[in-house]
Design an enzyme around this catalytic site. Sequence first.
Site, PDB file in Angstrom:
ATOM      1  N   ARG A   1      37.786  44.402  54.772  1.00 26.61           N
ATOM      2  CA  ARG A   1      38.307  43.139  55.277  1.00 26.61           C
ATOM      3  C   ARG A   1      38.964  43.351  56.628  1.00 26.61           C
ATOM      4  O   ARG A   1      39.610  44.369  56.859  1.00 26.61           O
ATOM      5  CB  ARG A   1      39.323  42.548  54.301  1.00 26.61           C
ATOM      6  CG  ARG A   1      39.561  41.061  54.470  1.00 26.61           C
ATOM      7  CD  ARG A   1      40.624  40.549  53.527  1.00 26.61           C
ATOM      8  NE  ARG A   1      40.426  40.943  52.138  1.00 26.61           N
ATOM      9  CZ  ARG A   1      41.309  40.678  51.178  1.00 26.61           C
ATOM     10  NH1 ARG A   1      42.438  40.062  51.459  1.00 26.61           N
ATOM     11  NH2 ARG A   1      41.067  41.047  49.931  1.00 26.61           N
TER      12      ARG A   1
ATOM     13  N   SER B   1      38.588  35.970  51.341  1.00 27.26           N
ATOM     14  CA  SER B   1      39.492  35.713  50.227  1.00 27.26           C
ATOM     15  C   SER B   1      40.503  34.631  50.610  1.00 27.26           C
ATOM     16  O   SER B   1      40.126  33.552  51.028  1.00 27.26           O
ATOM     17  CB  SER B   1      40.173  37.015  49.802  1.00 27.26           C
ATOM     18  OG  SER B   1      40.882  36.859  48.618  1.00 27.26           O
ATOM     19  N   HIS B   2      41.799  34.928  50.470  1.00 28.87           N
ATOM     20  CA  HIS B   2      42.844  33.940  50.753  1.00 28.87           C
ATOM     21  C   HIS B   2      43.474  34.161  52.124  1.00 28.87           C
ATOM     22  O   HIS B   2      44.482  33.549  52.454  1.00 28.87           O
ATOM     23  CB  HIS B   2      43.932  34.034  49.678  1.00 28.87           C
ATOM     24  CG  HIS B   2      44.546  35.396  49.595  1.00 28.87           C
ATOM     25  ND1 HIS B   2      43.950  36.415  48.896  1.00 28.87           N
ATOM     26  CD2 HIS B   2      45.657  35.925  50.165  1.00 28.87           C
ATOM     27  CE1 HIS B   2      44.694  37.507  49.019  1.00 28.87           C
ATOM     28  NE2 HIS B   2      45.729  37.233  49.783  1.00 28.87           N
TER      29      HIS B   2
ATOM     30  N   LYS C   1      33.342  41.879  49.298  1.00 28.88           N
ATOM     31  CA  LYS C   1      33.669  42.362  47.958  1.00 28.88           C
ATOM     32  C   LYS C   1      32.365  42.806  47.299  1.00 28.88           C
ATOM     33  O   LYS C   1      31.358  42.096  47.377  1.00 28.88           O
ATOM     34  CB  LYS C   1      34.339  41.267  47.130  1.00 28.88           C
ATOM     35  CG  LYS C   1      35.711  40.869  47.654  1.00 28.88           C
ATOM     36  CD  LYS C   1      36.369  39.777  46.811  1.00 28.88           C
ATOM     37  CE  LYS C   1      37.739  39.424  47.352  1.00 28.88           C
ATOM     38  NZ  LYS C   1      38.387  38.324  46.596  1.00 28.88           N
TER      39      LYS C   1
ATOM     40  N   ASP D   1      41.912  29.379  45.326  1.00 23.42           N
ATOM     41  CA  ASP D   1      42.026  30.007  46.638  1.00 23.42           C
ATOM     42  C   ASP D   1      40.699  29.903  47.385  1.00 23.42           C
ATOM     43  O   ASP D   1      39.745  29.266  46.908  1.00 23.42           O
ATOM     44  CB  ASP D   1      42.508  31.453  46.507  1.00 23.42           C
ATOM     45  CG  ASP D   1      41.455  32.413  45.997  1.00 23.42           C
ATOM     46  OD1 ASP D   1      40.466  31.966  45.377  1.00 23.42           O
ATOM     47  OD2 ASP D   1      41.608  33.631  46.213  1.00 23.42           O
TER      48      ASP D   1
ATOM     49  N   ASP E   1      38.140  31.726  48.013  1.00 28.91           N
ATOM     50  CA  ASP E   1      36.855  32.179  47.463  1.00 28.91           C
ATOM     51  C   ASP E   1      36.765  32.016  45.953  1.00 28.91           C
ATOM     52  O   ASP E   1      35.861  32.544  45.316  1.00 28.91           O
ATOM     53  CB  ASP E   1      36.556  33.621  47.871  1.00 28.91           C
ATOM     54  CG  ASP E   1      37.462  34.653  47.212  1.00 28.91           C
ATOM     55  OD1 ASP E   1      38.631  34.333  46.946  1.00 28.91           O
ATOM     56  OD2 ASP E   1      37.006  35.785  46.988  1.00 28.91           O
TER      57      ASP E   1
ATOM     58  N   ASP F   1      38.474  33.006  43.255  1.00 34.86           N
ATOM     59  CA  ASP F   1      38.750  33.984  42.193  1.00 34.86           C
ATOM     60  C   ASP F   1      40.224  33.987  41.772  1.00 34.86           C
ATOM     61  O   ASP F   1      40.623  34.778  40.931  1.00 34.86           O
ATOM     62  CB  ASP F   1      38.287  35.395  42.580  1.00 34.86           C
ATOM     63  CG  ASP F   1      38.938  35.938  43.838  1.00 34.86           C
ATOM     64  OD1 ASP F   1      39.846  35.284  44.383  1.00 34.86           O
ATOM     65  OD2 ASP F   1      38.525  37.038  44.284  1.00 34.86           O
ATOM     66  N   ARG F   2      41.032  33.079  42.349  1.00 38.64           N
ATOM     67  CA  ARG F   2      42.441  32.968  41.948  1.00 38.64           C
ATOM     68  C   ARG F   2      42.782  31.507  41.684  1.00 38.64           C
ATOM     69  O   ARG F   2      42.416  30.624  42.451  1.00 38.64           O
ATOM     70  CB  ARG F   2      43.366  33.535  43.029  1.00 38.64           C
ATOM     71  CG  ARG F   2      43.079  35.005  43.323  1.00 38.64           C
ATOM     72  CD  ARG F   2      44.160  35.621  44.177  1.00 38.64           C
ATOM     73  NE  ARG F   2      44.385  34.833  45.372  1.00 38.64           N
ATOM     74  CZ  ARG F   2      45.573  34.719  45.970  1.00 38.64           C
ATOM     75  NH1 ARG F   2      46.636  35.302  45.467  1.00 38.64           N
ATOM     76  NH2 ARG F   2      45.690  34.013  47.064  1.00 38.64           N
TER      77      ARG F   2
ATOM     78  N   HIS G   1      44.665  35.968  39.634  1.00 34.97           N
ATOM     79  CA  HIS G   1      43.394  36.510  39.148  1.00 34.97           C
ATOM     80  C   HIS G   1      43.460  36.537  37.619  1.00 34.97           C
ATOM     81  O   HIS G   1      44.359  37.147  37.041  1.00 34.97           O
ATOM     82  CB  HIS G   1      43.186  37.949  39.644  1.00 34.97           C
ATOM     83  CG  HIS G   1      42.865  38.073  41.094  1.00 34.97           C
ATOM     84  ND1 HIS G   1      41.587  37.944  41.586  1.00 34.97           N
ATOM     85  CD2 HIS G   1      43.652  38.327  42.162  1.00 34.97           C
ATOM     86  CE1 HIS G   1      41.597  38.117  42.899  1.00 34.97           C
ATOM     87  NE2 HIS G   1      42.843  38.344  43.283  1.00 34.97           N
TER      88      HIS G   1
END
Length: 460
Positions: free
Chosen positions: A16, A104-105, A114, A237, A239, A241-242, A324
């Site tokens: 990242r 991500s966030h 990922k 979030d 993407d 996943d949260r 998560h």
Amino acid sequence: MTHLFNPTALREYDVRGIVGKTLSADDARALGRGFATRIRRAGGTRVAVGYDGRLSSPALEEALIDGLTRSGVDVVRIGMGPTPMLYFAEATLEVDGGIQITGSHNPADYNGFKMVFQHRPFFGADIQDLGRMAAEGDWESGNGAVGEADVIDAYVARLVAGFDGGAYRIGWDAGNGASGPVVERLAKLLPGEHHLLFTDVDGHFPNHHPDPTEEKNLAALKALVEEKSLDFGLAFDGDGDRIGAIDGTGRVIWGDQILSILAQPVLAELPGATIIADVKASQALFDRVAELGGTPLMWKTGHSLIKTKMKETGSPLAGEMSGHIFFAHDFYGFDDAHYAAVRLIRAMHASGRSMTELRGAMPALVNTPELRFQVDETRKFAVIGEVLDRLEAAGATVNRTDGARVTTADGWWLLRASNTQDVLVARAEATSADALDRLLAMIDDQLAASGLARGPQAAH
């Protein structure tokens, strides 16, 4: 041909960086070559690729696919969508790995990758190995083919398979992230009344930053729930996943509290099962799991580390304070905020109580959010070692699972080093404001003994 990554981009759980500064199309191409080489040397031939809604994602996808195919691996493009949809594709299609392009966030100028390797997390030493391979030009060559698979409808159908959660009035906030199209489809398949916010995917994130662990980002969802008198609200979030959640009065239901609700029906079906949470989770969660007849296990922060521990222990359910949530019970074991949302509705319905009643029944504790402050990269782990040595010499009650988590008569406090940034992370939880102040003073005393002080809040 060789390539050097910016070392800050090769993180513990993913790759990242800031696009145009620490991350480029050349990085994507080199990552593709290295990952494809690893796949081929393990006997594999095909990789699924997805990307999130960031402005830089299509260009990175093109370069990544170029790298993968140049090293002789076939690519299955699943298009734009959330990270869990890529995980689903990797679990259900005939592929040997998967890569999601996502920031991500993080802020809009970030992006990254990922990875999943033969149904296992690809992290830590594996990511560092991609850097070594690039520096040495240790890549296979070939000419892979590119195909496509449309998985979003199959993915959403899987999310609601066996749904028995009843009909509720729910607010959903996708934050202009990659979850938007999934949330729109979910709302049509679930019973009840659904009110959607910001489901159009926009990499500028014009309404609020898509990180539901920061309460300020839930303001629009709170206003919607209040205006429409909804039962509760759910947020995602960037993407997907949260997960974040609020009850019908606008109170935040934090990640560990969501996990405590989800644990009840799982443990009713699987008595004694191990439920995993990270070291930042409330003691109330671990106590609740034990009260429900489960085996609570405190583990290291990090989605890859949690997934690996789940497989090792046979855990059906795990979660992190960061939102998560991982289901191996009737699911695939990866972190999926959309599936967690569906299971949360089902768990609430099975309890016979409203989300507001469930939230209200939780212990009234006083705690800090995650406190993050900068520290020199070369010092962060050393500081934790110094703190642990002092605490041990003083006879303190310390859990060393991931940094130092110290239990006192007032509650507990945590100090750990981030695996991905030049940051120390602290958190404390107590039964009163005065007790919390005493715990924070202990953290500050330990930092001072190592020549540090808590600074301004650092970004994720």
